[in-house]
Design a protein around this motif. Sequence first.
Motif, PDB file in Angstrom:
ATOM      1  N   ALA A  33      10.480   4.114 -10.226  1.00  0.00           N
ATOM      2  CA  ALA A  33      10.248   2.686  -9.992  1.00  0.00           C
ATOM      3  C   ALA A  33       8.746   2.430  -9.993  1.00  0.00           C
ATOM      4  CB  ALA A  33      10.847   2.271  -8.649  1.00  0.00           C
ATOM      5  N   CYS A  34       8.344   1.321 -10.613  1.00  0.00           N
ATOM      6  CA  CYS A  34       6.922   1.006 -10.724  1.00  0.00           C
ATOM      7  C   CYS A  34       6.643  -0.412 -10.225  1.00  0.00           C
ATOM      8  CB  CYS A  34       6.457   1.130 -12.175  1.00  0.00           C
ATOM      9  SG  CYS A  34       6.546   2.820 -12.820  1.00  0.00           S
ATOM     10  N   VAL A  35       5.416  -0.606  -9.761  1.00  0.00           N
ATOM     11  CA  VAL A  35       4.923  -1.935  -9.378  1.00  0.00           C
ATOM     12  C   VAL A  35       3.938  -2.354 -10.454  1.00  0.00           C
ATOM     13  CG1 VAL A  35       3.722  -3.305  -7.641  1.00  0.00           C
ATOM     14  CG2 VAL A  35       5.193  -1.386  -6.933  1.00  0.00           C
ATOM     15  N   ASN A  36       4.265  -3.392 -11.209  1.00  0.00           N
ATOM     16  CA  ASN A  36       3.437  -3.795 -12.343  1.00  0.00           C
ATOM     17  C   ASN A  36       2.540  -4.961 -11.966  1.00  0.00           C
ATOM     18  OD1 ASN A  36       2.742  -3.419 -15.141  1.00  0.00           O
ATOM     19  ND2 ASN A  36       3.686  -5.404 -15.531  1.00  0.00           N
TER      20      ASN A  36
ATOM     21  N   ARG B 280       9.290   1.001 -15.853  1.00  0.00           N
ATOM     22  CA  ARG B 280      10.414   0.208 -15.330  1.00  0.00           C
ATOM     23  C   ARG B 280       9.946  -0.527 -14.076  1.00  0.00           C
ATOM     24  NH1 ARG B 280      14.485   1.868 -11.643  1.00  0.00           N
ATOM     25  NH2 ARG B 280      13.683   3.996 -11.771  1.00  0.00           N
ATOM     26  N   PRO B 281       9.500  -1.787 -14.236  1.00  0.00           N
ATOM     27  CA  PRO B 281       8.981  -2.509 -13.063  1.00  0.00           C
ATOM     28  C   PRO B 281      10.080  -2.817 -12.055  1.00  0.00           C
ATOM     29  CG  PRO B 281       8.313  -3.563 -15.119  1.00  0.00           C
ATOM     30  CD  PRO B 281       9.398  -2.595 -15.451  1.00  0.00           C
TER      31      PRO B 281
ATOM     32  N   ALA C 291      -0.089  -5.534  -5.571  1.00  0.00           N
ATOM     33  CA  ALA C 291       0.430  -4.292  -6.153  1.00  0.00           C
ATOM     34  C   ALA C 291       0.114  -3.100  -5.256  1.00  0.00           C
ATOM     35  CB  ALA C 291      -0.159  -4.087  -7.548  1.00  0.00           C
ATOM     36  N   ILE C 292      -1.093  -3.059  -4.721  1.00  0.00           N
ATOM     37  CA  ILE C 292      -1.498  -1.954  -3.850  1.00  0.00           C
ATOM     38  C   ILE C 292      -0.693  -1.971  -2.555  1.00  0.00           C
ATOM     39  CG2 ILE C 292      -3.422  -1.057  -2.475  1.00  0.00           C
ATOM     40  CD1 ILE C 292      -5.255  -2.131  -4.782  1.00  0.00           C
ATOM     41  N   ASP C 293      -0.521  -3.139  -1.969  1.00  0.00           N
ATOM     42  CA  ASP C 293       0.257  -3.245  -0.722  1.00  0.00           C
ATOM     43  C   ASP C 293       1.693  -2.782  -0.943  1.00  0.00           C
ATOM     44  OD1 ASP C 293      -1.917  -4.183   0.662  1.00  0.00           O
ATOM     45  OD2 ASP C 293      -1.346  -6.301   0.550  1.00  0.00           O
ATOM     46  N   ALA C 294       2.276  -3.159  -2.088  1.00  0.00           N
ATOM     47  CA  ALA C 294       3.649  -2.751  -2.381  1.00  0.00           C
ATOM     48  C   ALA C 294       3.739  -1.241  -2.583  1.00  0.00           C
ATOM     49  CB  ALA C 294       4.163  -3.490  -3.614  1.00  0.00           C
ATOM     50  N   ALA C 295       2.748  -0.681  -3.249  1.00  0.00           N
ATOM     51  CA  ALA C 295       2.739   0.774  -3.454  1.00  0.00           C
ATOM     52  C   ALA C 295       2.607   1.502  -2.123  1.00  0.00           C
ATOM     53  CB  ALA C 295       1.601   1.162  -4.396  1.00  0.00           C
TER      54      ALA C 295
ATOM     55  N   VAL D  10       7.277   0.987  -2.535  1.00  0.00           N
ATOM     56  CA  VAL D  10       8.127   0.346  -3.535  1.00  0.00           C
ATOM     57  C   VAL D  10       8.113   1.122  -4.846  1.00  0.00           C
ATOM     58  CG1 VAL D  10       8.489  -1.753  -4.892  1.00  0.00           C
ATOM     59  CG2 VAL D  10       7.839  -1.923  -2.478  1.00  0.00           C
ATOM     60  N   GLY D  11       6.967   1.664  -5.213  1.00  0.00           N
ATOM     61  CA  GLY D  11       6.897   2.413  -6.463  1.00  0.00           C
ATOM     62  C   GLY D  11       5.482   2.824  -6.802  1.00  0.00           C
ATOM     63  N   VAL D  12       5.320   3.278  -8.045  1.00  0.00           N
ATOM     64  CA  VAL D  12       4.027   3.703  -8.577  1.00  0.00           C
ATOM     65  C   VAL D  12       3.326   2.476  -9.151  1.00  0.00           C
ATOM     66  CG1 VAL D  12       2.887   5.223 -10.246  1.00  0.00           C
ATOM     67  CG2 VAL D  12       5.045   5.923  -9.190  1.00  0.00           C
ATOM     68  N   THR D  13       2.002   2.392  -8.998  1.00  0.00           N
ATOM     69  CA  THR D  13       1.287   1.250  -9.554  1.00  0.00           C
ATOM     70  C   THR D  13       0.079   1.705 -10.357  1.00  0.00           C
ATOM     71  OG1 THR D  13       0.536  -1.006  -9.078  1.00  0.00           O
ATOM     72  CG2 THR D  13      -0.300   0.743  -7.640  1.00  0.00           C
TER      73      THR D  13
END
Length: 321
Positions: free
Chosen positions: A188-191, A216-217, A227-231, A235-238
Amino acid sequence: MDRLEAMSIFVAAAETGSFSSASRKLRTPLPTVSRKVAELEAHLNARLLVRSTRKLTLTDAGVAYLAACKQILEQVGEAESAAAGEYSTPRGELVVTAPVVFGRLHVLPVINEFLAAFPEIAVRLVLADRNLHLLDEHIDVALRIGNLPDSSMVATQVGTVSRVICASPHFLAEHGEPVTPADLARLACVNFDSLPSGPVWNFAATAAPQQAVSIRPRLSVNTAEAAIDAAIAGVGVTNVLSYQVARAVDEGKLKLLLRDYEPEPVPVSVMHAGQGRLPLKTRSFIDFALPRLRAALAGQNDKPRVKATARSKQKHATSSR
């Protein structure tokens, strides 16, 4: 009629494409803008602008007059700066622009020190993730991130930053750490929506050509901070810039991944218009900021960095963050 005021209003209307936009830019009532341009046209006995419901278009006379107005207003500005002592004593308002996160993390601390050292200078810092036009927006100094095509702009490189891949230790413990860029397809990624490539991340390696990997966002956001906060939250890789994530990495909240596949670092430059004699307030800020920005960026990349260059003729960056 104040012809200099009318010229300034005409230039704003011509460059923004509408009276309403010029009104907002100049903070002048819309009827005043329309009236001043009409008075100027009556004074010249020539039509300068063709008005339509959608936009303003310059006539042939308007094109020639616009160029003359810009030159006259620039000369008047330089004369006023000289009379006010801007070329002998550092004083006046200085307008600086920078990308939002970079400006908050690295430019604002420099400005705070600068204000303490130069009490007669006031600074307006404009943080924006788009490239503002230095002349049109009356900007004295700009920070740009990215490669700069040649132009009349003068730029001095202060360092480089890298685009990096990262994730939280908790996420990696649960899902595994990618060994090659291709491994991102299963994670899972954070785009970050502002990436020009969209949900395709670009990589490079010493012994391989550039690679493009479709990710795969799980989450798409429009700011690097989100994005950084979610990572950090797992949540995933950013995919962000090194300076944006440096603190989270230092604090152990995120881990850098795929270091051998990072694209080449991009330059960070300090720019100014470079037309005519530089006001002392601008020269003072550039001389003050360059060594401090270089020091701030010195620890951003583990990979070899491009050596900072002397002043060179360059243009607005094609990308900013």
